[in-house]
Design a protein around this motif. Structure first.
Motif, PDB file in Angstrom:
ATOM      1  N   TYR A 228       0.834  -1.199   0.000  1.00 49.64           N
ATOM      2  CA  TYR A 228       0.000   0.000   0.000  1.00 49.64           C
ATOM      3  C   TYR A 228       0.871   1.251   0.000  1.00 49.64           C
ATOM      4  O   TYR A 228       2.081   1.199   0.190  1.00 49.64           O
ATOM      5  CB  TYR A 228      -0.885   0.019   1.253  1.00 49.64           C
ATOM      6  N   GLU A 229       0.200   2.384  -0.208  1.00 52.70           N
ATOM      7  CA  GLU A 229       0.759   3.705   0.045  1.00 52.70           C
ATOM      8  C   GLU A 229      -0.216   4.424   0.963  1.00 52.70           C
ATOM      9  O   GLU A 229      -1.432   4.373   0.740  1.00 52.70           O
ATOM     10  CB  GLU A 229       0.948   4.490  -1.254  1.00 52.70           C
ATOM     11  N   SER A 231      -2.280   7.430   2.320  1.00 48.59           N
ATOM     12  CA  SER A 231      -2.764   8.683   1.745  1.00 48.59           C
ATOM     13  C   SER A 231      -3.331   9.549   2.870  1.00 48.59           C
ATOM     14  O   SER A 231      -2.593   9.919   3.769  1.00 48.59           O
ATOM     15  CB  SER A 231      -3.769   8.416   0.611  1.00 48.59           C
TER      16      SER A 231
END
Length: 352
Positions: A228-229, A231
């Protein structure tokens, strides 16, 4: 006569069976009953394509590493041959200098004449031995160089053939990966279309069981998605929220398997509203976790889950500006009781 006595009972049984069949909904009517979602649905297809894409990518990366190793071997071979060529050239120069010296000193005379005319016959003999040793060294060096040239030619041919095989395989693997990713992208949006229809109707489609690989976790708590990143974070502001952001967003593609962060019980599976499709779990320590904006669910209300179990698939349902998972940690199952999720996970050994 015995058959005649049993015949009325058989008739009653058949009539009851027909009544039960008539009461069942026809295939395709409504949503699957909770707990009986089809494993061959779009969500399951997306999960399968995810695994295939990961496998294809791993094979491609392995091939790329092998190609780099093949290039490195070829460079090492060329460097080794260059060293041997330089050594041979040095010996050639040395022999040339000795031969020139002999010529200047009358190298055309027989050795006996040289000895008679020489001021120091012993020095002359030492010079002759030096010439022979240089010639022998040069012969050995030339032989070694010729063998090295032959070996290099053979190795280069093998390396070139191996390189062509690697290039062919990598090209095929790249094409396979692109084909899987195209299918995956189409399946993702088909899955999201079904999610949007569920949210509009305000009714979930029911759990779609996913063939999850049996992964043994060594910890009791895990991140809600594997790759994931991060945010939008907890407490951040924005036009899409009435107040402040109440969770941590994980930017992931549609259909990404969403995991239970810890062991618990499913207390809510709902579709509709700002969170779109959401799941809420209750954990043994009294806290709750929420997983929102999903595209599909893989569990039913009341079900027990283990750490890392796939409970759904990410999406962009509800009030969402793009594909992501909205994750909350709460002290109650209701909105408004959220606590900062990143330190909450950190206290349980999960670093994001």
């Amino acid at each position: 006569m015995r058959f005649t006595r049993r015949h009325p009972l058989l008739t009653v049984v058949l009539l009851c069976a027909l009544a039960v069949l008539a009461a069942r909904p026809a295939d395709g009517d409504g949503f699957p009953a909770p707990g009986h979602g089809s494993a061959s649905g779009v969500g399951a297809e997306v999960a399968r394509l995810y695994e295939e894409a990961a496998t294809a990518t791993e094979r491609y990366e392995t091939g790329r590493r092998e190609a780099e190793e093949q290039r490195a071997r070829a460079r090492r071979l060329e460097e080794r041959l260059d060293r041997e060529r330089r050594e041979t050239a040095g010996l050639h120069e040395e022999l040339g200098r000795i031969a020139s010296s002999q010529y200047r000193d009358g190298g055309g005379l027989p050795l006996t004449a040289h000895m008679l005319l020489a001021d120091d016959p012993e020095e002359l003999m030492r010079g002759q031995r030096a010439v022979r040793q240089a010639e022998m060294s040069l012969d050995k060096a030339i032989g070694r160089s010729e063998r090295a040239e032959a070996r290099l030619a053979r190795d280069e041919a093998e390396a070139d053939a191996a390189w062509r095989r690697l290039e062919k395989r990598n090209t095929e693997l790249a094409a396979l990966r692109e084909d899987i990713e195209r299918k995956l992208e189409a399946a993702r949006w088909k899955l999201q279309g079904q999610a949007d229809a569920s949210v509009t109707a305000g009714a979930c489609r029911g759990a779609v069981r996913l063939d999850q690989p049996r992964t043994r976790f060594t910890t009791s708590w895990v991140a809600p998605v594997e790759t994931y990143e991060l945010s939008a974070s907890y407490g951040s502001g924005g036009a899409q929220w009435a107040n402040r952001h109440t969770g941590q967003d994980f930017a992931v593609p549609i259909g990404t398997p969403v995991r239970a962060v810890g062991a618990g019980t499913v207390v809510r599976v709902s579709c509709g509203g700002a969170f779109g499709i959401e799941i809420v779990l209750r954990h043994a320590d009294g806290y709750y976790t929420q997983y929102a904006h999903l595209a599909a669910v893989a569990v039913d209300q009341g079900e027990r889950v283990w750490p890392g179990q796939w409970i759904g698939q990410s999406g962009t349902s509800g009030n969402s500006t793009g594909p992501h998972l909205h994750f909350e940690a709460r002290i109650t199952p209701e909105t408004g009781s959220a606590v900062p999720p990143v330190p909450w996970l950190a206290r349980r050994g999960v670093s994001l």
